[in-house]
Enzyme design. Structure first.
Site, mmCIF file in Angstrom:
data_model
loop_
_atom_site.group_PDB
_atom_site.id
_atom_site.type_symbol
_atom_site.label_atom_id
_atom_site.label_comp_id
_atom_site.label_asym_id
_atom_site.label_seq_id
_atom_site.Cartn_x
_atom_site.Cartn_y
_atom_site.Cartn_z
ATOM 1 C CG ASP A 203 -2.257 0.685 0.929
ATOM 2 O OD1 ASP A 203 -2.204 1.870 0.576
ATOM 3 O OD2 ASP A 203 -3.336 0.078 1.058
ATOM 4 C CG HIS A 226 -0.829 1.648 -3.407
ATOM 5 N ND1 HIS A 226 -2.075 1.392 -2.898
ATOM 6 C CD2 HIS A 226 -0.459 0.516 -4.076
ATOM 7 C CE1 HIS A 226 -2.445 0.152 -3.236
ATOM 8 N NE2 HIS A 226 -1.479 -0.393 -3.942
#
Ligand SMILES: *[C@@H]1O[C@H](CO)[C@@H](O)[C@H](O)[C@H]1NC(C)=O
Ligand SMILES: *[C@@H]1O[C@H](CO)[C@@H](O)[C@H](O)[C@H]1NC(C)=O
Length: 377
Positions: A203, A226
């Site tokens: 993430d 991310h």
């Protein structure tokens, strides 16, 4: 280890060995307060034994457990946590309210062995939430140096309600497909520094939530993951803003985003202002520069709304490298609250040796120096 240092928490090696994931919910988590195992605050008496006892109790628990370190200063010498006998798969270390003092964690590895939980989450079944590996709440003057955090069940490190937190020389890693394993999440906190750190997770490498100010992020390698995100913001109608954030000298490799600002498409009084993104290299990054104010996954809870979050004075300087998609620069701002004061200076992004493109909606600002793709501001 010199006696004169003001290090109150000195954890040499923390190793969490986990063998299974219990199914009970987090709500009923047992908490092991180090003071009830004999730790004395004050910073002069060695609390190693008490911390090890708390650790032993947490390891023996059959449900996710929290080791709680109450406000105060604690001296730990040569403590080795964990080992093969620790049966618990979800231990959270929660360090609270070290007000006005400096607490430090030097070295060590937190290995939360999240594989089984991720597999459960990725299968779409209903699963336990999992635990954050290291969390600081309402604390001041924290330093973490040389810590490695591996395979967290959800966030690796959480900084919430803190002031003056320094995290340096860290290594945070989890596989690209591990859900919600953000590297560092910061919210309601100020004066937080992250430096000289490598973060690769499933993430965000770093995510910044509401109420964060005076953040300094420098010299990072980010990927997989991310990217670095301010947001998601603007879920709540009443929400503290984010201001004075510096992100400089970061290399993003194969990440979903480079630097992102993301807000829910919902009414809110939140804001983002005075942000500098500088000296960034992106290597095969899907969205190197992105502001997304129309975040509304699955069109739920905000299908036709605009974001109330006001974004202003965001500067992008010296950013170059390769985009993995054609749109390398995307400013998708709120119709209700257009972005203002966005500046680009020295941006050179390409897409497969071709020109990348830029896309703007409701965004105002200016460009200077080389700006490739051509600015749409
Ligand atoms: C912005 O934050 C930095 C620390 O990251 C701090 O040194 C600086 O004084 C802050 N600037 C303002 C205007 O508050
Ligand atoms: C932009 O980057 C490309 C590829 O890295 C390079 O060939 C080109 O010279 C750069 N352009 C400028 C104006 O810096």
């Amino acid at each position: 280890m010199a006696a004169k240092t003001n290090i109150q928490i000195f954890i040499l090696i923390i190793t969490i060995q986990l063998f299974y994931y219990p199914s009970s919910s987090l709500a009923a988590n047992p908490t092991y307060n180090v003071q009830s195992f004999g730790a004395k605050s004050g910073g002069s008496s060695d609390c190693t034994k008490a911390f090890l006892s708390a650790w032993g109790a947490a390891c023996a628990a059959t449900s996710p457990a929290t080791i709680y370190v109450p406000p105060g200063r604690y001296l730990l010498r040569n403590a080795y946590f964990g080992g093969k006998l620790c049966k618990n798969s979800a231990i959270t270390i929660r360090i609270d309210g070290t007000l006005g003092r400096r607490s430090s964690i030097f070295g060590g590895t937190l290995d939360a062995q999240g594989t089984k939980l991720w597999a459960c989450k990725n299968s779409g079944k209903s699963c336990p939430k999992g635990a954050t590996s290291l969390a600081f709440y309402n604390s001041e003057n924290i330093e973490i140096n040389g810590l490695a955090s591996l395979n967290s069940q959800k966030f690796h490190i959480l900084v919430d309600g803190c002031k003056s937190v320094k995290m340096i020389n860290m290594k945070i890693s989890a596989p690209a497909n591990s859900p919600n394993t953000d590297g560092i999440h910061i919210q309601q906190s100020s004066e937080v520094t992250v430096m000289n750190t490598h973060i690769g997770t499933g993430d965000d490498c770093i995510s910044v939530g509401p109420g964060s100010s005076n953040l300094w992020i420098e010299n990072l390698a980010c990927g997989p993951g991310h990217g670095i995100s301010i947001g998601s913001l603007g879920w709540d109608l009443e929400e503290a803003g984010v201001q004075n954030v510096t992100v400089k000298t970061v290399t993003f490799t194969g990440t979903e985003n480079g630097v992102r600002v993301k807000t829910w498409a919902r009414p809110s009084n939140g804001f983002v202002k005075n942000v500098l993104f500088q000296h960034l290299v992106v290597v095969n990054v899907e969205n190197p520069i992105i502001i997304d104010q129309n975040y509304c996954p699955d069109h739920q809870n905000c299908p036709t709304q605009g974001s109330g979050v006001k974004i202003s004075d965001v500067a992008y300087e010296d950013i170059h490298g390769t985009s993995a998609t054609q749109v390398a620069v995307k400013f998708d701002c709120s119709k209700k609250n257009p972005c203002s004061g966005i500046t680009l200076d020295g941006v050179n992004l390409s897409y497969r040796d071709k020109a990348a493109t830029a896309s703007c909606a409701n965004a105002a600002g200016s460009a200077a120096g080389v700006v490739r793709p051509t600015s749409c501001l």
